[in-house]
Design an enzyme around this catalytic site. Structure first.
Site, PDB file in Angstrom:
ATOM      1  CE1 TYR A   1      97.222 -34.879   9.704  1.00 61.30           C
ATOM      2  CE2 TYR A   1      96.705 -33.362   7.927  1.00 61.30           C
ATOM      3  CZ  TYR A   1      97.622 -33.919   8.802  1.00 61.30           C
ATOM      4  OH  TYR A   1      98.923 -33.519   8.758  1.00 61.30           O
TER       5      TYR A   1
ATOM      6  CG  HIS B   1      80.905  -1.694  -8.058  1.00 58.97           C
ATOM      7  ND1 HIS B   1      81.338  -2.227  -9.253  1.00 58.97           N
ATOM      8  CD2 HIS B   1      80.925  -2.722  -7.166  1.00 58.97           C
ATOM      9  CE1 HIS B   1      81.606  -3.518  -9.086  1.00 58.97           C
ATOM     10  NE2 HIS B   1      81.355  -3.847  -7.828  1.00 58.97           N
TER      11      HIS B   1
ATOM     12  NE  ARG C   1      82.600  -2.651  -3.196  1.00 59.42           N
ATOM     13  CZ  ARG C   1      83.078  -3.539  -4.059  1.00 59.42           C
ATOM     14  NH1 ARG C   1      83.150  -4.818  -3.722  1.00 59.42           N
ATOM     15  NH2 ARG C   1      83.479  -3.168  -5.261  1.00 59.42           N
TER      16      ARG C   1
ATOM     17  CE  LYS D   1      88.349  -6.954  -8.727  1.00 56.55           C
ATOM     18  NZ  LYS D   1      87.228  -6.139  -8.222  1.00 56.55           N
TER      19      LYS D   1
ATOM     20  CB  CYS E   1      96.436 -32.579   3.732  1.00 55.58           C
ATOM     21  SG  CYS E   1      95.634 -34.105   4.270  1.00 55.58           S
ATOM     22  CG  MET E   2      99.553 -26.784   3.676  1.00 51.12           C
ATOM     23  SD  MET E   2     100.868 -26.307   4.816  1.00 51.12           S
ATOM     24  CE  MET E   2      99.969 -26.050   6.338  1.00 51.12           C
ATOM     25  CG  ASP E   3     101.706 -29.810   1.737  1.00 51.58           C
ATOM     26  OD1 ASP E   3     101.860 -28.605   1.499  1.00 51.58           O
ATOM     27  OD2 ASP E   3     101.905 -30.333   2.851  1.00 51.58           O
TER      28      ASP E   3
ATOM     29  NE  ARG F   1      83.808  -0.685 -12.820  1.00 53.12           N
ATOM     30  CZ  ARG F   1      82.660  -0.084 -12.515  1.00 53.12           C
ATOM     31  NH1 ARG F   1      82.257   0.987 -13.173  1.00 53.12           N
ATOM     32  NH2 ARG F   1      81.900  -0.556 -11.549  1.00 53.12           N
TER      33      ARG F   1
HETATM   34  C1  LIG Z   1      86.192  -6.268  -9.234  1.00 51.57           C
HETATM   35  C2  LIG Z   1      85.477  -5.132  -9.809  1.00 51.57           C
HETATM   36  C3  LIG Z   1      84.881  -5.212 -11.076  1.00 51.57           C
HETATM   37  C4  LIG Z   1      84.751  -6.515 -11.840  1.00 51.57           C
HETATM   38  O1  LIG Z   1      83.784  -7.298 -11.185  1.00 51.57           O
HETATM   39  P1  LIG Z   1      83.271  -8.686 -11.813  1.00 51.57           P
HETATM   40  O2  LIG Z   1      82.072  -9.010 -11.021  1.00 51.57           O
HETATM   41  O3  LIG Z   1      84.376  -9.659 -11.630  1.00 51.57           O
HETATM   42  O4  LIG Z   1      82.978  -8.422 -13.231  1.00 51.57           O
HETATM   43  C5  LIG Z   1      84.348  -4.076 -11.630  1.00 51.57           C
HETATM   44  N1  LIG Z   1      84.368  -2.900 -10.967  1.00 51.57           N
HETATM   45  C6  LIG Z   1      84.905  -2.800  -9.716  1.00 51.57           C
HETATM   46  C7  LIG Z   1      84.891  -1.493  -9.031  1.00 51.57           C
HETATM   47  C8  LIG Z   1      85.453  -3.900  -9.090  1.00 51.57           C
HETATM   48  O5  LIG Z   1      85.957  -3.788  -7.861  1.00 51.57           O
END
Ligand SMILES: *Cc1c(COP(=O)(O)O)cnc(C)c1O
Length: 367
Positions: free
Chosen positions: A261, A162, A131, A33, A308-310, A218
């Site tokens: 700055y 999760h 969540r 992701k 700074c920004m850049d 995961r």
């Molecule tokens: C982002 C995410 C992961 C991976 O999490 P990490 O801590 O980066 O390994 C796994 N499962 C779900 C549902 C997530 O949102």
């Protein structure tokens, strides 16, 4: 290197996935992701599959469809379908979708009817992260509804949840969540749902909670080579990204010269100030000013004054510096440069946030 550049070591990603694959008797879903945590969605996905991942995971559906558009045919799960989003492209592309609520199931069944293909789903139960996921109170109702529709229109591929605190080894909520997950699986089985894949573990859990491995883990941050645990990782993880930027100007200035700055840094002797081509628009946190270190001319140097920004400034009293010299903001740490974990600690955040905030000006270069 003309500007700020992120060098991505794809072999490191393959190595990390393969190390995680060997650690547990479970399949690996590489989480890609947010543009592969800033490393590039498609190159990371390919490297992870080459390293032994059998699944890819994304948050949003367009990320999953981008994998399909790139010709990637491996199983993909996306877990944050949004209301109003057309889910038919997911069904058509054979992308698995997470179901936490009845509305997602209904939308997917409608999409299955329209496309003439079965929707592939992973039912999510909330075991204590609060969540996504059906609450334990609503879980029986969700599995009952899914059980009734399972068949030509609906393929229940997985049941999942999760963890909230896997990055704090021994946290009591982890055992509670693992136990609640086992109960949720029993409830599902009682309603005729026995999924091929049960999954619970993010990177921290994949590394430190064997009971959470189930059929698939995961990992996200760990495949990019960052250890999310407070202690050492049980497997060798190789950081995949090195962030560099060139010196644009090197100027001699007198002692007592206030810098950037707010004049929050003042030189204490005659010195060289090096102006570096990266700022907070590129993902260098503003909080790094006067705090974080980078590597230039073989030595660590604290950023002088505000970012700074850049651009930002380094005070280099002890070495010749020329325009074009490379500054390493973070990397594997093998050449004396800070690691991403060090930078994150210096500015009070986690590596994940820094990686995913690299700006669009940062060129990704693959090795
Ligand atoms: C982002 C995410 C992961 C991976 O999490 P990490 O801590 O980066 O390994 C796994 N499962 C779900 C549902 C997530 O949102």
């Amino acid at each position: 290197m003309v500007g700020c550049e992120a060098e991505i070591d794809l072999a490191a990603i393959g190595h990390n996935v393969s190390a995680l694959r060997r650690l547990r008797a479970a399949e690996v879903m590489a989480v890609v992701k947010a543009d592969g945590y800033g490393h590039g969605l498609v190159p990371v996905a390919r490297a992870a599959l080459a390293g032994g991942a059998t699944w890819l995971g994304t948050a949003y559906l367009p990320e999953a469809l981008a994998l399909r558009a790139a010709g990637i045919t491996a199983p993909v799960l996306c877990w944050l379908p949004r209301p109003g989003e057309d889910l038919a492209p997911a069904v058509r592309a054979g992308v698995d979708v997470s179901v936490s609520d009845r509305w997602v199931l209904d939308e997917l069944l409608a999409a299955a009817r329209r496309t003439g293909r079965a929707a592939r789903v992973h039912l999510k139960v909330d075991t204590g992260c609060a969540r996504a996921g059906a609450t334990p109170a609503r879980w029986p109702e969700l599995v009952l509804a899914a059980g009734k529709s399972a068949g030509d229109e609906l393929d229940v591929v997985g049941v999942w949840s999760h963890l909230a605190n896997a990055d704090q080894p021994g946290h009591p909520s982890t055992d509670r969540q693992v136990a609640l997950f086992a109960e949720a699986l029993e409830v599902a089985a009682a309603h005729g749902i026995t999924p091929r894949l049960r999954h619970l573990a993010n990177s921290a859990a994949a590394l430190s909670v064997p009971a959470a491995a189930y059929d698939l883990v995961r990992p996200g941050i760990a495949i990019y080579g960052v250890n999310p645990l407070p202690g050492p990782s049980p497997v060798d993880l190789v950081p995949a990204m090195t962030l560099r930027a060139p010196v644009m100007l090197a100027r001699q200035v007198a002692a007592g010269t206030p810098v950037s700055y707010g004049h929050e840094y003042v030189t204490t002797r005659e010195t060289t100030l090096a102006l570096v081509a990266a700022g907070y628009a590129d993902g260098v946190p503003r909080a790094a000013g006067n705090r974080a270190e980078v590597l230039l001319a073989g030595r660590r140097r604290r950023i002088s004054g505000r970012v700074c920004m850049d651009q930002f400034v380094l005070d280099v009293p002890d070495a010749p510096v020329l325009a074009g010299d490379p500054v390493v903001l973070f990397g594997p740490g093998t050449g004396g440069e800070p690691t991403l974990v060090e930078l994150a600690e210096a500015v009070g955040t986690i590596p994940n946030e820094l990686l995913t905030r690299l700006g669009p000006r940062v060129r990704r270069v693959y090795r």
